[in-house]
Motif scaffolding. Sequence first.
Motif, PDB file in Angstrom:
ATOM      1  N   LEU A 218       9.714 -11.243 -31.231  1.00 28.17           N
ATOM      2  CA  LEU A 218      10.291 -12.510 -32.169  1.00 28.17           C
ATOM      3  C   LEU A 218      11.250 -12.351 -32.880  1.00 28.17           C
ATOM      4  CD1 LEU A 218       7.372 -14.650 -33.316  1.00 28.17           C
ATOM      5  CD2 LEU A 218       8.705 -14.981 -31.286  1.00 28.17           C
ATOM      6  N   MET A 401       7.428 -17.795 -26.101  1.00 29.08           N
ATOM      7  CA  MET A 401       6.347 -18.347 -25.702  1.00 29.08           C
ATOM      8  C   MET A 401       5.416 -17.518 -25.128  1.00 29.08           C
ATOM      9  SD  MET A 401       6.344 -21.515 -26.625  1.00 29.08           S
ATOM     10  CE  MET A 401       7.729 -21.558 -27.782  1.00 29.08           C
ATOM     11  N   ILE A 402       5.841 -16.609 -24.084  1.00 26.28           N
ATOM     12  CA  ILE A 402       5.000 -15.721 -23.630  1.00 26.28           C
ATOM     13  C   ILE A 402       4.276 -14.494 -24.743  1.00 26.28           C
ATOM     14  CG2 ILE A 402       4.595 -13.594 -22.248  1.00 26.28           C
ATOM     15  CD1 ILE A 402       6.479 -15.126 -20.348  1.00 26.28           C
ATOM     16  N   PHE A 404       3.584 -15.703 -27.606  1.00 23.41           N
ATOM     17  CA  PHE A 404       2.352 -16.457 -28.243  1.00 23.41           C
ATOM     18  C   PHE A 404       1.301 -16.674 -27.331  1.00 23.41           C
ATOM     19  CE2 PHE A 404       5.789 -18.535 -30.975  1.00 23.41           C
ATOM     20  CZ  PHE A 404       5.113 -18.645 -32.282  1.00 23.41           C
ATOM     21  N   VAL A 405       1.485 -16.670 -26.001  1.00 23.07           N
ATOM     22  CA  VAL A 405       0.297 -16.592 -24.960  1.00 23.07           C
ATOM     23  C   VAL A 405      -0.301 -15.323 -25.270  1.00 23.07           C
ATOM     24  CG1 VAL A 405      -0.100 -16.381 -22.756  1.00 23.07           C
ATOM     25  CG2 VAL A 405       1.531 -18.308 -23.477  1.00 23.07           C
ATOM     26  N   TYR A 408      -2.262 -15.355 -28.461  1.00 24.15           N
ATOM     27  CA  TYR A 408      -3.277 -16.185 -28.461  1.00 24.15           C
ATOM     28  C   TYR A 408      -4.506 -15.661 -27.676  1.00 24.15           C
ATOM     29  CZ  TYR A 408      -6.352 -20.338 -27.750  1.00 24.15           C
ATOM     30  OH  TYR A 408      -7.299 -21.282 -27.899  1.00 24.15           O
ATOM     31  N   GLY A 409      -4.010 -14.837 -26.655  1.00 20.87           N
ATOM     32  CA  GLY A 409      -5.189 -14.421 -25.632  1.00 20.87           C
ATOM     33  C   GLY A 409      -6.044 -13.495 -26.393  1.00 20.87           C
ATOM     34  N   ASN A 414      -5.441 -19.278 -34.670  1.00 20.11           N
ATOM     35  CA  ASN A 414      -4.037 -19.367 -35.028  1.00 20.11           C
ATOM     36  C   ASN A 414      -3.643 -18.421 -36.317  1.00 20.11           C
ATOM     37  OD1 ASN A 414      -5.805 -20.856 -36.684  1.00 20.11           O
ATOM     38  ND2 ASN A 414      -4.680 -22.972 -35.974  1.00 20.11           N
ATOM     39  N   MET A 417      -1.489 -15.817 -34.766  1.00 16.38           N
ATOM     40  CA  MET A 417      -0.082 -16.355 -34.280  1.00 16.38           C
ATOM     41  C   MET A 417       0.654 -16.726 -35.404  1.00 16.38           C
ATOM     42  SD  MET A 417      -0.897 -18.806 -31.181  1.00 16.38           S
ATOM     43  CE  MET A 417      -2.009 -19.575 -31.653  1.00 16.38           C
ATOM     44  N   MET A 418       0.179 -17.204 -36.651  1.00 22.47           N
ATOM     45  CA  MET A 418       0.930 -17.352 -37.820  1.00 22.47           C
ATOM     46  C   MET A 418       1.469 -15.895 -38.379  1.00 22.47           C
ATOM     47  SD  MET A 418       1.176 -20.442 -38.577  1.00 22.47           S
ATOM     48  CE  MET A 418       1.464 -20.956 -40.213  1.00 22.47           C
ATOM     49  N   VAL A 421       4.520 -14.783 -36.262  1.00 24.45           N
ATOM     50  CA  VAL A 421       5.571 -15.451 -36.789  1.00 24.45           C
ATOM     51  C   VAL A 421       6.240 -14.979 -38.009  1.00 24.45           C
ATOM     52  CG1 VAL A 421       6.801 -17.547 -37.671  1.00 24.45           C
ATOM     53  CG2 VAL A 421       5.122 -17.650 -35.752  1.00 24.45           C
TER      54      VAL A 421
END
Lengths: 516, 143
Positions: A218, A401-402, A404-405, A408-409, A414, A417-418, A421
């Motif tokens: 990121l 996006m990948i 995040f995928v 998430y997996g 979330n 994920m936060m 970031v």
Amino acid sequence: MDTLIALAGGFAVALTWQNLFFALIGSALGTMMGALPGLGPANGVAILIPLAFSLGLGPVPALILLTSVYYGCMYGGRISSILLNIPGDEPAMMTCLDGYPMARNGRAGEALSLSGYASFFGSFFATIGLAILAPQLVRIALLFGPAEYFALFALAFATLGGISSTNQAKAAFAAFLGLMLAMVGVDTQTGTPRLTMGEIHLYDGIDFLVVIVGLFALSEVLIFIEERHGGASAQQAPAIGRIVPSWSLVRHCMPAMTRSTVLGFLAGVLPGAGASLGSFIAYAVEKKVSDRDGTFGKGDPRGVAAPEAGNNAAAGGALVPMLALGVPGSGTTAVLLAVLLAMNITPGPLLFTNNPDVVWGLIAALLIGNVMLLIMNIPMVSLFARVLLLPSRFLMPVVAMISFVGVYGISGSNFDMMMMVLFGVLGWALRKLDVPLVPVVLGVLLGNEMEVNLRRAMTISDGDWSVLLASPLAIGLWSIAIAGFVLPIFTGAMVKRRMKATAVAESAIAEMDRGD
Amino acid sequence: MSDRIFGGLGLLFSIFYIWQASLVEDSFMTDAVGPRTFPYILGAGLAIASLIIILRPDAGAHWPAGRQLFELAMAVAVMGIYAWFLPAVGFVIATTLASAYLTWRLGTKPATAVLFGIGSAAGIYVVFKLALGLSLATGPLGI
């Protein structure tokens, strides 16, 4: 003999359709990631780990996929170095020096194929070296007690900071920060939650995959957004020309490749160094040895062969301490260590006795993957050169996006994920401040293991701190650690600074010489 | 200057960290070192490294200002919002919006950006969900 039998067993593991398929996919993806400026081995592998993990791949296929990507990046990085004078990844920086002038002289195809052979030569012999050296190192590692392991971890951080950073204080900062992050969560020894500030999600600790993807992938996306660098690296399909080098040219470069392979491999084995150092040393030494007519920097083929053999050999060498000791030799091997940890496999001496299929299957797969890479990188190189036409304004959103995928997996929450970031922003800020990210990642990965070894040693000695220096082996490791960290301050020969200086100065000279 | 600020923040963080570490409670299981010692050592190490950075700073880093900073902040905000609302909105819709935004800000024309957003979301959905069977966030629309 034992090694040969073990290797034969490894081929039996690697030669399944599934594993061959993963080696092929990994090699192709790796070559592309290596070729694309902005995606390198560390962040390329970082994006793929959570995916491999969420797909429920077994340890062998996952490791084959990801190390193929790693080897592939070492091949691919040279493509944009030679064609565009932009290193596709950090280790390929030195290849620009002679590769780009060669391309300017209309010998792009020759430079690409020669460096392809050099890459093959370097990684092939480094993989053989890995198969021979790693089991020997395991024998030494069996002598290690907790105190020695603690010293070994310290050694890895120290050499990483001493050799590859321009500022020791910042490297130390990064290492401590990583270790501190690893402490968060329930203490494995006593079961008390630590440093969680009451946040339930942190009881399990901070997932190292989240940290790695955030810091490496990121933050790269953020750098691109900041610079609003949305264009493609190449405007039109680069002209490549004849891709078969004459046999005499290959033979001319053979001594350079041999020297560079040995040097690169040794640089890779050194904990904390890695492929960038390998290619730098290989180029610098080759220039000293063979540059009699001042042709280096103006398109000397040996200046293309040397760094490529060097960085590929270093990539293989860096796997030695990672597999045998559990201490990675570079950023990307740190990320590969994360793969093993995520699969619940503890690298180190026991890996060779408990999971011989993993180790030898991996080594065999690397040998097979190398042949695949040679085919992809010589006859098919113009195909891969086309990825340089891909504009980053399309590439970078997909990378984000990948990422995040993948994250998430792992957990489907979330919160993670936060956190990712957040680590992306942290990674961006640290990059701006010239703080190396690899020690942070290494700290997060090794922190708990390091503390466990400290506490084991102290429990055995009943709280006597002198146990840390009780054996000659431990004293030796600490001395190397201190020397590796402190000496560069006095000699001022910090490799990274010189690497940058050399690269800048020589390309400036080359610019002047060409008169444009 | 930015190194001095960075070192200062590092120092503050190490003090905060050591304070937090001092709050760790002992459990019924104990060992010779205890759960607080190693965090103390690390906190002290970070403090020392920060002090050296404050005392011997490198040349200042180049920070974005104005527009650039705004772009960055917006991109981070979009990713944060994406992370937060993904489970509620569902993968395809959230990804279309986030991906279109990012490519637009990197210089794609708005119409192309929308198409790219839809395309990339659909592409990732097909590859990862349909072909590889990965679980992606399912929103109210089932995608």
